[in-house]
Structures are given as structure tokens and as C-alpha cells.
Motif scaffolding. Structure first.
Motif, PDB file in Angstrom:
ATOM      1  N   PHE A 170       4.536 -15.781  10.831  1.00  0.00           N
ATOM      2  CA  PHE A 170       4.636 -16.286   9.458  1.00  0.00           C
ATOM      3  C   PHE A 170       3.340 -16.918   8.954  1.00  0.00           C
ATOM      4  N   GLY A 171       2.205 -16.411   9.425  1.00  0.00           N
ATOM      5  CA  GLY A 171       0.928 -16.928   8.970  1.00  0.00           C
ATOM      6  C   GLY A 171       0.658 -18.357   9.398  1.00  0.00           C
ATOM      7  N   ILE A 208      -3.488  -2.905  17.350  1.00  0.00           N
ATOM      8  CA  ILE A 208      -2.679  -1.729  17.018  1.00  0.00           C
ATOM      9  C   ILE A 208      -1.706  -2.090  15.892  1.00  0.00           C
ATOM     10  N   GLN A 209      -1.209  -1.066  15.245  1.00  0.00           N
ATOM     11  CA  GLN A 209      -0.149  -1.218  14.248  1.00  0.00           C
ATOM     12  C   GLN A 209       1.145  -0.819  14.950  1.00  0.00           C
ATOM     13  N   ARG A 210       2.010  -1.764  15.210  1.00  0.00           N
ATOM     14  CA  ARG A 210       3.199  -1.524  16.026  1.00  0.00           C
ATOM     15  C   ARG A 210       4.147  -0.498  15.424  1.00  0.00           C
ATOM     16  N   THR A 211       4.140  -0.345  14.102  1.00  0.00           N
ATOM     17  CA  THR A 211       5.032   0.631  13.467  1.00  0.00           C
ATOM     18  C   THR A 211       4.659   2.065  13.830  1.00  0.00           C
ATOM     19  N   GLN A 212       3.440   2.300  14.306  1.00  0.00           N
ATOM     20  CA  GLN A 212       3.067   3.640  14.770  1.00  0.00           C
ATOM     21  C   GLN A 212       3.945   4.076  15.941  1.00  0.00           C
ATOM     22  N   PHE A 250      10.714  -9.358   6.646  1.00  0.00           N
ATOM     23  CA  PHE A 250      10.683 -10.780   6.324  1.00  0.00           C
ATOM     24  C   PHE A 250       9.433 -11.490   6.847  1.00  0.00           C
ATOM     25  N   GLY A 251       8.338 -10.755   6.981  1.00  0.00           N
ATOM     26  CA  GLY A 251       7.053 -11.408   7.165  1.00  0.00           C
ATOM     27  C   GLY A 251       6.324 -11.272   8.483  1.00  0.00           C
ATOM     28  N   PHE A 252       6.941 -10.656   9.503  1.00  0.00           N
ATOM     29  CA  PHE A 252       6.161 -10.453  10.726  1.00  0.00           C
ATOM     30  C   PHE A 252       5.138  -9.357  10.477  1.00  0.00           C
ATOM     31  N   PRO A 253       3.901  -9.530  10.910  1.00  0.00           N
ATOM     32  CA  PRO A 253       2.868  -8.528  10.642  1.00  0.00           C
ATOM     33  C   PRO A 253       3.040  -7.269  11.493  1.00  0.00           C
ATOM     34  N   ASP A 254       2.411  -6.210  11.022  1.00  0.00           N
ATOM     35  CA  ASP A 254       2.376  -4.949  11.752  1.00  0.00           C
ATOM     36  C   ASP A 254       1.325  -5.008  12.856  1.00  0.00           C
TER      37      ASP A 254
END
Length: 191
Positions: A42-43, A161-165, A174-178
Motif C-alpha cells: 500500500f505504498g 518482475i511483473q507477477r501478472t505475467q 485494491f492496491g498491491f503492485p504488480d
């Protein structure tokens, strides 16, 4: 003319054999090898975790400027220091360890600066999907281990890395980064 062509071909193949002969196999030392990750929360702060069980080998030819990595990570060994968080990360929301108990990194493209490895390019398999990842070295060194009396090579490597890959999208709405930072600290002992 044909004889000199055959002689040249044999000479080249023997030189290639000499370069190949300098490649050595190293077994990853589990007491000095760690795979950790960092993801923003959440930053505000950074969540961190590591995998306690991993094994692998490295083939390294510093003279020939080449190498290979085969690293297997036991996804069930994820450890954040909090049991509830570990269980959530092991669930289908994240690593789905019941279905995908291992994570694999295999690489065969090494970049060097002199005899120091600067990056390793390979394929990361996670949640049944494989994507390219480049691990950049912030440290790399080889030394004679004073206890084992054998050469040990290793360093600190990082990638974001971008976990959505890999299909890991829980919490994105709801705000967790990729973006997830991977940190691989490795030392491997010459066999």
C-alpha cells in the motif's frame, strides 16, 4: 588443399575442446544461497519473504565467457516470519503450492565484464508459466573457500518482475503492485 582444410578443422575443434574443458560445475551451497522477494504494501512499507529450500547447479566457464544455471526452489518453503502470511502466500491466491510445489530458473546466457559475471538471462517457471528473466549482478566473485579448500563462486543478483505475467494477480484491484523485486544471493562450490 583438402588435407589442409581437414587439419584446420581439427585444430579448431581441439581449440573448442580446450575452451570447453575449462567449464566447471558448481553445486549451490544451501547455507549461502537464498532466494528472497520484496513487494510494496500500500505504498507504506515493503513485504519481504524468502524460500528456505532450494538446490541447483551452475556451470561456469570464465575463460569462455559462458555458463548455465539450473535452480529449483521449493515453493512450500516460503517464509515471511508470519505463519498466517505464509499460508496465504501458499494458497491459490498466490503461489498455489498444492498445484505448483516448485519454481524453476534455468539460464544459459551469461554476460561478463572481464572474468566477472554481470548478468544471467534465463527462464523462470512459476505457476506453470515460463517467462524470460534477467538477473543483474551487484556483486560477483570467486575465491578458495578456506574451510572446504575448494573454489567457490557467487554473488548477489536482482531482477524486478511483473507477477501478472505468471498469472499472480491477487490484490491488484485494491492496491498491491504488480512489480516484485527478486533477490538471489548465491554461492556455489566447485565439484
Amino acid at each position: 588443399m583438402r588435407l589442409s582444410f581437414v587439419a584446420a578443422a581439427l585444430a579448431l575443434s581441439s581449440v573448442g575442446g580446450l575452451v570447453h574443458a575449462q567449464a566447471a560445475t558448481y553445486a549451490m551451497d544451501p547455507t549461502h544461497t537464498f532466494v528472497t522477494f520484496e513487494i510494496g504494501h500500500f505504498g507504506t512499507s515493503t513485504n519481504r519473504g524468502r524460500f528456505d529450500k532450494k538446490e541447483g547447479t551452475v556451470q561456469l566457464d570464465r575463460a569462455g565467457k559462458s555458463g548455465k544455471v539450473d535452480l529449483t526452489i521449493d515453493a512450500t518453503s516460503i517464509n515471511t516470519g508470519t505463519d498466517g502470511f505464509n499460508k496465504h502466500l501458499q494458497s491459490a491466491d498466490f503461489f498455489d503450492v498444492a498445484k505448483y510445489p516448485t519454481i524453476k530458473f534455468v539460464a544459459d546466457k551469461f554476460s561478463f565484464n572481464g572474468d566477472k559475471v554481470t548478468e544471467v538471462a534465463g527462464q523462470l517457471t512459476l505457476l506453470g508459466k515460463t517467462n524470460p528473466v534477467i538477473l543483474k549482478a551487484s556483486n560477483f566473485n570467486c575465491y578458495i573457500n578456506p574451510m572446504l579448500k575448494r573454489e567457490t563462486c557467487g554473488g548477489d543478483f536482482e531482477a524486478t518482475i511483473q507477477r501478472t505475467q505468471w498469472g499472480m494477480g491477487w490484490g491488484m484491484n485494491f492496491g498491491f503492485p504488480d512489480a516484485v523485486k527478486l533477490i538471489v544471493q548465491v554461492e556455489a562450490i566447485k565439484q
